[in-house]
Design a protein around this motif. Sequence first.
Motif, mmCIF file in Angstrom:
data_model
loop_
_atom_site.group_PDB
_atom_site.id
_atom_site.type_symbol
_atom_site.label_atom_id
_atom_site.label_comp_id
_atom_site.label_asym_id
_atom_site.label_seq_id
_atom_site.Cartn_x
_atom_site.Cartn_y
_atom_site.Cartn_z
ATOM 1 N N LEU A 189 -3.591 5.355 1.165
ATOM 2 C CA LEU A 189 -3.762 4.345 0.131
ATOM 3 C C LEU A 189 -5.250 4.045 0.057
ATOM 4 C CD1 LEU A 189 -2.721 2.191 -1.853
ATOM 5 C CD2 LEU A 189 -2.524 0.650 0.113
ATOM 6 N N ILE A 190 -5.850 4.320 -1.094
ATOM 7 C CA ILE A 190 -7.268 4.071 -1.303
ATOM 8 C C ILE A 190 -7.394 2.694 -1.950
ATOM 9 C CG2 ILE A 190 -9.381 4.899 -2.408
ATOM 10 C CD1 ILE A 190 -8.089 6.887 -0.384
ATOM 11 N N GLU A 191 -8.186 1.828 -1.348
ATOM 12 C CA GLU A 191 -8.363 0.484 -1.873
ATOM 13 C C GLU A 191 -9.797 0.271 -2.351
ATOM 14 O OE1 GLU A 191 -6.772 -2.727 0.542
ATOM 15 O OE2 GLU A 191 -5.609 -1.260 1.670
ATOM 16 N N VAL A 192 -9.925 -0.310 -3.540
ATOM 17 C CA VAL A 192 -11.220 -0.658 -4.110
ATOM 18 C C VAL A 192 -11.105 -2.076 -4.659
ATOM 19 C CG1 VAL A 192 -12.926 -0.118 -5.908
ATOM 20 C CG2 VAL A 192 -11.714 1.755 -4.747
ATOM 21 N N ALA A 193 -12.115 -2.887 -4.382
ATOM 22 C CA ALA A 193 -12.171 -4.235 -4.940
ATOM 23 C C ALA A 193 -13.213 -4.246 -6.050
ATOM 24 C CB ALA A 193 -12.544 -5.245 -3.859
#
Length: 169
Positions: free
Chosen positions: A44-48
């Motif tokens: 799971l790639i997370e970007v804010a």
Amino acid sequence: MIDIAVQAESQWPQDIDWEALATRAATAAIGRTPQGGWLTDPALIEVAVRLTSDDEVQTLNRQYRQKDKPTNVLSFPMIQSDLLDTVTQNSDDGEVLLGDIVLAHGVCAAEAAERGISIEDHATHLIVHGCLHLLGHDHQNDAEAEAMESIERSTLAELGLHDPYPIED
């Protein structure tokens, strides 16, 4: 899978689904890079993404880049670029926090107006640009700039958007 968390301050248009826009932009950008192989991994790639004021971006730009002025987009990678290829192998839960992207409303709106495009289209470009920085791309010299711009052009074309770097005579 890519998870985008968006925080939009009130000066940004509230009738736009910023989360959908950012997810579409980030997914396309990551998919156009060699690191895009992550999309086939269980990670799971997370970007804010933070859509904020020129003042906040100026403060961040001064604090982290020693440039006392607002800019259109800032990127804060959470992973060193030389570790990107192996980062999912070292994740206990398969989650990878790629980093943060911050856009300045006033600068973004002014640039969009100058180019005759919508703020949504320009923000999409800036999120693509920011994601590429999170993935280790840069534009410090001509070769790096050409490579990064090529990925941006093809990503934006895939999204049905303008070429942000038209060749002018």
